[in-house]
Each structure stands twice: as structure tokens, then as C-alpha cells.
Design an enzyme around this catalytic site. Structure first.
Site, PDB file in Angstrom:
ATOM      1  N   HIS A  14      -6.147   3.074  -4.078  1.00  0.00           N
ATOM      2  CA  HIS A  14      -6.032   3.340  -2.635  1.00  0.00           C
ATOM      3  C   HIS A  14      -6.354   4.805  -2.331  1.00  0.00           C
ATOM      4  CE1 HIS A  14      -5.016   2.208   1.380  1.00  0.00           C
ATOM      5  NE2 HIS A  14      -3.817   2.739   1.431  1.00  0.00           N
ATOM      6  N   HIS A  59       3.475  -2.274   3.198  1.00  0.00           N
ATOM      7  CA  HIS A  59       3.556  -0.908   2.667  1.00  0.00           C
ATOM      8  C   HIS A  59       4.875  -0.704   1.938  1.00  0.00           C
ATOM      9  CE1 HIS A  59       0.541  -0.636   5.882  1.00  0.00           C
ATOM     10  NE2 HIS A  59       0.031   0.354   5.194  1.00  0.00           N
ATOM     11  N   ASP A  94       0.812  -1.224   0.000  1.00  0.00           N
ATOM     12  CA  ASP A  94       0.000   0.000   0.000  1.00  0.00           C
ATOM     13  C   ASP A  94       0.846   1.276   0.000  1.00  0.00           C
ATOM     14  OD1 ASP A  94      -1.997  -1.867   0.333  1.00  0.00           O
ATOM     15  OD2 ASP A  94      -3.009  -0.745   1.925  1.00  0.00           O
ATOM     16  N   HIS A 129      -4.874   9.318   0.023  1.00  0.00           N
ATOM     17  CA  HIS A 129      -4.898   8.515   1.250  1.00  0.00           C
ATOM     18  C   HIS A 129      -5.785   9.141   2.309  1.00  0.00           C
ATOM     19  CE1 HIS A 129      -3.506   5.810   4.427  1.00  0.00           C
ATOM     20  NE2 HIS A 129      -3.079   5.058   3.439  1.00  0.00           N
TER      21      HIS A 129
HETATM   22 ZN   LIG Z   1      -2.655   3.055   3.080  1.00  0.00          ZN
END
Ligand SMILES: [Zn+2]
Length: 290
Positions: A159, A255, A108, A163
Site C-alpha cells: 500500500h 482500515h 488498509d 501512503h
Molecule cells: Zn490507504
């Protein structure tokens, strides 16, 4: 029963009653102390809540992506109090498993010019395909990395544009515009890129965000293995947590941006030999179903 025996019995009863009272008082005392204040209790919950609502400072990374609220914090708590809905096996019908025995690694918050290429390199080394949940503005800044992700056979997940952990609380129009803008940035890099998945930042799912994502043809994607790599606990801890917690069908949250992600890159090297020997790792399919 003689007087002595009866005296012993009475003493035994007193001891038992005292023990019970002390036990209750202890239990009561414990219940009145918040989790984070108990000796030996983890401060995880408090830290996560704080990070969920306040972007974490990240002095090592001054880019706009720095210090974003990471994923994992809101979700863990919400998952305990919110029911699963139809469609998937997680919050509001989001998917938390692959639906098969295969395991999916998800990355992510990128793409990031330092870490995404390293992640791609390690995945290539182990011949593993994964799924990248990219942030729109990062995709816009680094179209070459979107192309590299797709060229290596990995799949993409929206995503959100910036964010926005609160996105689910905004109007459906705002949510739709955010998701479309993100898809447009991805497709500016790879015009025909399939974007079959949406992951809400922070795992802060709401019915509107799920509904809009599905309306745009994206399946809401959650996870069920979270090593909290965004807290940079070190490569070994990340790797150990994942190898211990991953089971058939797991979706693993990692991540490749949002701070110093070297630990995540190094964790991949530690864990992929074992993980690939135990499971078939897959990029989540481009049609959003498994
Ligand atoms: Zn995230």
C-alpha cells in the site's frame, strides 16, 4: 363547446403551462445549486474531496500514520468518469472484484499496534482469512505484526511506503523505488512473504502506477464495497453498509489504522456472523489471480 366549457379549457391550459414553467424553473434552480448545498443532499462528495487532498487531522493518534488521506474518496469519483481498462474490472485494469463468488475483506493502512491485533483476533474467532494492504513504514515499525498477519494465513498487499496519494503522478522510477522499499520492509519481517497485490492510496490510480506495480509482479487491487470506515461512522453503520452492499465477488475496503479504528473492529463482530453465513470469505490469493 359552449363558452363556459371553452373558458374552463383555457383555464386548464393556463394552469398546465404555469405548472410546466414552474417545474422548469425549479429544475433549473436545482441544477444551479451545487450538490452539497441542496437541502437533504449529502456532503459526502465535498468531504471526501477535501480528505483526499488534505490529510485529515487525527488528534487521537499522534503517530506518523495519523491523519493520512484515507482510501475511497478519490476512487469513487474517478470511477464515475474514468473508463475501465484491460486486465481487471476497475480503473486502469485494477481489480474491483475477486473474480469468483467469494468475498474478500481487505484492511488498509496498517499494521497498527492497537487495531491490527484486534482485527486478527476477531478474524481468528470466525475462522476468516483476509488481505492486509500494509504501508511500508508501518511494516518497518511493526515487523511482528506482519509476521502475525502471515502466521494467521492472511495475504499481503503493498500500500506504498508512506501512503502517498499522489504517487501515481510521480516518475516511474520514484514509483518503483517506493513500491520496492515497501516490499523490502515486508520481507524484512517475513523473508518469503508473497506480495501479489498493490493498492494505490486513495484509489488514485494512474497508468504509470499500475504499470510499475504489474512490472513488479503485483496486481492492482481496488474494491467495490466502501463503508467509509475511516470516517468512524460507528460500528453499526459500518456493519450495516457492508452487509447490505456486499454481493458475490465483492472486495470490501476496511482500515486497521489511520485513526481510531475501534468502530471497524466492532463492526467485524456485528457483521461476520451474517457475512460468513452468506458468503465464503477468502484471502486474496498469493498469485494475484482468482
Ligand atoms: Zn490507504
Amino acid at each position: 363547446m359552449g363558452p363556459r366549457a371553452s373558458g374552463r379549457s383555457a383555464a386548464a391550459v393556463v394552469v398546465l403551462v404555469l405548472a410546466a414553467l414552474l417545474g422548469s424553473a425549479y429544475a433549473l434552480g436545482r441544477s444551479m445549486v451545487p450538490d452539497e448545498a441542496r437541502p437533504g443532499a449529502t456532503t459526502h462528495t465535498a468531504a471526501r474531496t477535501e480528505y483526499a487532498d488534505q490529510p485529515a487531522p487525527s488528534p487521537s493518534d499522534a503517530r506518523p500514520t495519523a491523519g493520512r488521506s484515507p482510501d475511497g474518496e478519490v476512487a469513487t469519483q474517478d470511477a464515475e468518469r474514468q473508463p475501465a481498462a484491460e486486465g481487471g474490472d476497475g480503473l486502469f485494469g485494477s481489480r474491483v472484484t475477486t473474480g469468483s463468488r467469494r468475498v474478500a475483506l481487505t484492511f488498509d493502512d496498517g499494521p497498527h499496534p492497537d487495531y491490527t491485533p484486534q482485527v486478527l483476533g476477531v478474524l481468528r474467532e470466525f475462522n476468516v482469512r483476509a488481505t492486509f494492504c500494509v504501508v511500508g513504514e508501518n511494516a518497518q515499525s511493526h515487523p511482528e505484526l506482519i509476521r502475525a498477519i502471515v502466521a494467521d494465513g492472511h495475504t499481503l498487499c503493498n500500500h506504498s511506503w508512506r501512503h502517498d496519494v499522489q504517487l501515481g503522478r510521480r516518475s516511474p522510477d520514484v514509483i518503483r523505488a517506493d513500491l520496492l522499499r515497501t516490499n523490502a520492509a515486508i520481507r524484512a519481517a517475513v523473508p518469503d512473504a508473497p506480495i501479489a497485490w498493490y493498492r494505490q492510496p486513495g484509489g488514485a490510480w494512474t497508468y504509470p502506477v499500475v504499470s510499475v506495480a504489474e512490472g513488479l509482479g503485483m496486481t492492482p487491487l481496488h474494491w467495490n464495497v466502501d463503508p467509509s470506515d475511516w470516517q468512524a461512522p460507528g460500528a453499526l453503520r459500518i456493519a450495516t453498509m457492508i452487509t447490505r452492499s456486499t454481493t458475490a465477488g465483492s472486495v470490501v475496503l476496511l482500515h486497521d489504522a489511520g485513526g481510531d479504528r475501534q468502530g471497524t473492529v466492532d463492526a467485524l463482530r456485528h457483521m461476520l456472523p451474517e457475512l460468513t453465513s452468506r458468503f465464503e470469505l477468502e484471502a486474496l490469493p498469493v498469485d494475484g489471480t482468482t
